[in-house]
Design an enzyme around this catalytic site. Sequence first.
Site, PDB file in Angstrom:
ATOM      1  N   GLU A 103      43.894  24.719  64.174  1.00 15.78           N
ATOM      2  CA  GLU A 103      44.266  23.311  64.293  1.00 15.78           C
ATOM      3  C   GLU A 103      45.609  23.232  65.020  1.00 15.78           C
ATOM      4  O   GLU A 103      46.454  24.124  64.878  1.00 15.78           O
ATOM      5  CB  GLU A 103      44.342  22.721  62.868  1.00 15.78           C
ATOM      6  CG  GLU A 103      44.776  21.297  62.744  1.00 15.78           C
ATOM      7  CD  GLU A 103      43.860  20.257  63.371  1.00 15.78           C
ATOM      8  OE1 GLU A 103      43.557  20.395  64.564  1.00 15.78           O
ATOM      9  OE2 GLU A 103      43.506  19.287  62.677  1.00 15.78           O
ATOM     10  N   ASP A 104      45.805  22.160  65.773  1.00 14.48           N
ATOM     11  CA  ASP A 104      47.072  22.022  66.504  1.00 14.48           C
ATOM     12  C   ASP A 104      48.254  21.803  65.558  1.00 14.48           C
ATOM     13  O   ASP A 104      49.296  22.425  65.685  1.00 14.48           O
ATOM     14  CB  ASP A 104      46.992  20.883  67.541  1.00 14.48           C
ATOM     15  CG  ASP A 104      46.412  19.583  66.978  1.00 14.48           C
ATOM     16  OD1 ASP A 104      46.182  19.505  65.747  1.00 14.48           O
ATOM     17  OD2 ASP A 104      46.179  18.647  67.757  1.00 14.48           O
ATOM     18  N   ASP A 107      49.719  17.955  59.030  1.00 14.85           N
ATOM     19  CA  ASP A 107      50.676  16.910  58.680  1.00 14.85           C
ATOM     20  C   ASP A 107      50.483  16.603  57.185  1.00 14.85           C
ATOM     21  O   ASP A 107      51.010  17.317  56.331  1.00 14.85           O
ATOM     22  CB  ASP A 107      50.364  15.721  59.600  1.00 14.85           C
ATOM     23  CG  ASP A 107      51.293  14.550  59.438  1.00 14.85           C
ATOM     24  OD1 ASP A 107      52.366  14.726  58.863  1.00 14.85           O
ATOM     25  OD2 ASP A 107      50.961  13.442  59.900  1.00 14.85           O
ATOM     26  N   PHE A 156      56.967  12.712  65.538  1.00 15.11           N
ATOM     27  CA  PHE A 156      55.674  12.701  66.208  1.00 15.11           C
ATOM     28  C   PHE A 156      55.823  13.482  67.507  1.00 15.11           C
ATOM     29  O   PHE A 156      56.713  13.222  68.303  1.00 15.11           O
ATOM     30  CB  PHE A 156      55.197  11.273  66.472  1.00 15.11           C
ATOM     31  CG  PHE A 156      53.739  11.241  66.789  1.00 15.11           C
ATOM     32  CD1 PHE A 156      52.791  11.309  65.775  1.00 15.11           C
ATOM     33  CD2 PHE A 156      53.293  11.183  68.108  1.00 15.11           C
ATOM     34  CE1 PHE A 156      51.430  11.310  66.061  1.00 15.11           C
ATOM     35  CE2 PHE A 156      51.933  11.178  68.406  1.00 15.11           C
ATOM     36  CZ  PHE A 156      51.000  11.247  67.377  1.00 15.11           C
ATOM     37  N   ARG A 169      48.558  15.170  76.586  1.00 13.35           N
ATOM     38  CA  ARG A 169      48.037  16.468  76.129  1.00 13.35           C
ATOM     39  C   ARG A 169      48.334  17.578  77.142  1.00 13.35           C
ATOM     40  O   ARG A 169      48.459  18.738  76.786  1.00 13.35           O
ATOM     41  CB  ARG A 169      46.503  16.409  75.994  1.00 13.35           C
ATOM     42  CG  ARG A 169      45.993  15.646  74.809  1.00 13.35           C
ATOM     43  CD  ARG A 169      44.509  15.949  74.630  1.00 13.35           C
ATOM     44  NE  ARG A 169      43.832  14.930  73.880  1.00 13.35           N
ATOM     45  CZ  ARG A 169      43.832  14.819  72.550  1.00 13.35           C
ATOM     46  NH1 ARG A 169      44.493  15.699  71.825  1.00 13.35           N
ATOM     47  NH2 ARG A 169      43.185  13.857  71.953  1.00 13.35           N
TER      48      ARG A 169
HETATM   49  P1  5GP Z   1      46.688  15.545  58.765  1.00 16.32           P
HETATM   50  O1  5GP Z   1      45.271  15.296  58.346  1.00 16.32           O
HETATM   51  O2  5GP Z   1      47.204  16.898  58.356  1.00 16.32           O
HETATM   52  O3  5GP Z   1      47.588  14.429  58.328  1.00 16.32           O
HETATM   53  O4  5GP Z   1      46.741  15.417  60.313  1.00 16.32           O
HETATM   54  C1  5GP Z   1      46.182  16.301  61.179  1.00 16.32           C
HETATM   55  C2  5GP Z   1      45.928  15.651  62.517  1.00 16.32           C
HETATM   56  O5  5GP Z   1      46.807  14.541  62.747  1.00 16.32           O
HETATM   57  C3  5GP Z   1      46.210  16.589  63.655  1.00 16.32           C
HETATM   58  O6  5GP Z   1      45.076  17.306  64.016  1.00 16.32           O
HETATM   59  C4  5GP Z   1      46.630  15.654  64.773  1.00 16.32           C
HETATM   60  O7  5GP Z   1      45.482  15.174  65.445  1.00 16.32           O
HETATM   61  C5  5GP Z   1      47.264  14.498  64.071  1.00 16.32           C
HETATM   62  N1  5GP Z   1      48.740  14.598  64.075  1.00 16.32           N
HETATM   63  C6  5GP Z   1      49.546  14.776  63.001  1.00 16.32           C
HETATM   64  N2  5GP Z   1      50.832  14.802  63.381  1.00 16.32           N
HETATM   65  C7  5GP Z   1      50.825  14.656  64.714  1.00 16.32           C
HETATM   66  C8  5GP Z   1      51.874  14.642  65.696  1.00 16.32           C
HETATM   67  O8  5GP Z   1      53.080  14.766  65.443  1.00 16.32           O
HETATM   68  N3  5GP Z   1      51.470  14.489  66.998  1.00 16.32           N
HETATM   69  C9  5GP Z   1      50.169  14.335  67.354  1.00 16.32           C
HETATM   70  N4  5GP Z   1      49.902  14.197  68.646  1.00 16.32           N
HETATM   71  N5  5GP Z   1      49.163  14.366  66.457  1.00 16.32           N
HETATM   72  C10 5GP Z   1      49.491  14.524  65.150  1.00 16.32           C
END
Ligand code: 5GP
Length: 182
Positions: A103-104, A107, A156, A169
Amino acid sequence: MTLKYDIGKVLFSQEKIASRVTELAAQIAKDLAPGRELLVVGILNGAVFFLTDLVRSMPRDLDVRIDFMSVSSYGNETSSSGVVRILRDLGSDIEGLDVLLVEDIIDTGLTLSYLLEFLQTRRPASLKTCVLLDKNVRRMVPVAVDYCGFAIPDAFVVGYGLDYAGKWRHLPDIHDVEISKA
Ligand code: 5GP
């Protein structure tokens, strides 16, 4: 009041990312039991850049395959909806395989925790996680992150696969986003 979003400062340069990705690939390969096949599963679209660099840094004699899943995420927002929906499932069965979920960014942890539970029901031999960025201060559910590129504060970020409303991207470095009044 309208807000304007711009590319901010570089948090991680492409050189820094490349060197960390090489380290992660070496560690992942080292941890894999000899003779085992590794299925690397990327979460579209954000993890594509990271996954392709990661697998290309792995030893040539490693039995590595790749597959992708797509899940609904933020849309155009910058905070999680908490709702995860599978938009594209894996192309093949994972039972008995060593799976690495890539995963990138993690969060709140909602996406990865949902996916781990979802994939675990298919009985892989092992299921590990690898994230490039970890915003651990924002975690809402506990998730075991086996491999992490960098821990980051609550900002972010965009670039190297990460977008804001579909944009940025393609940037080779990872930046924060500057928000100002338009
Ligand atoms: P989570 O489910 O852990 O809250 O979020 C995961 C997804 O939220 C990541 O795969 C990504 O798509 C998006 N995301 C969370 N933080 C960021 C951020 O700082 N930048 C971007 N571009 N996407 C984020």
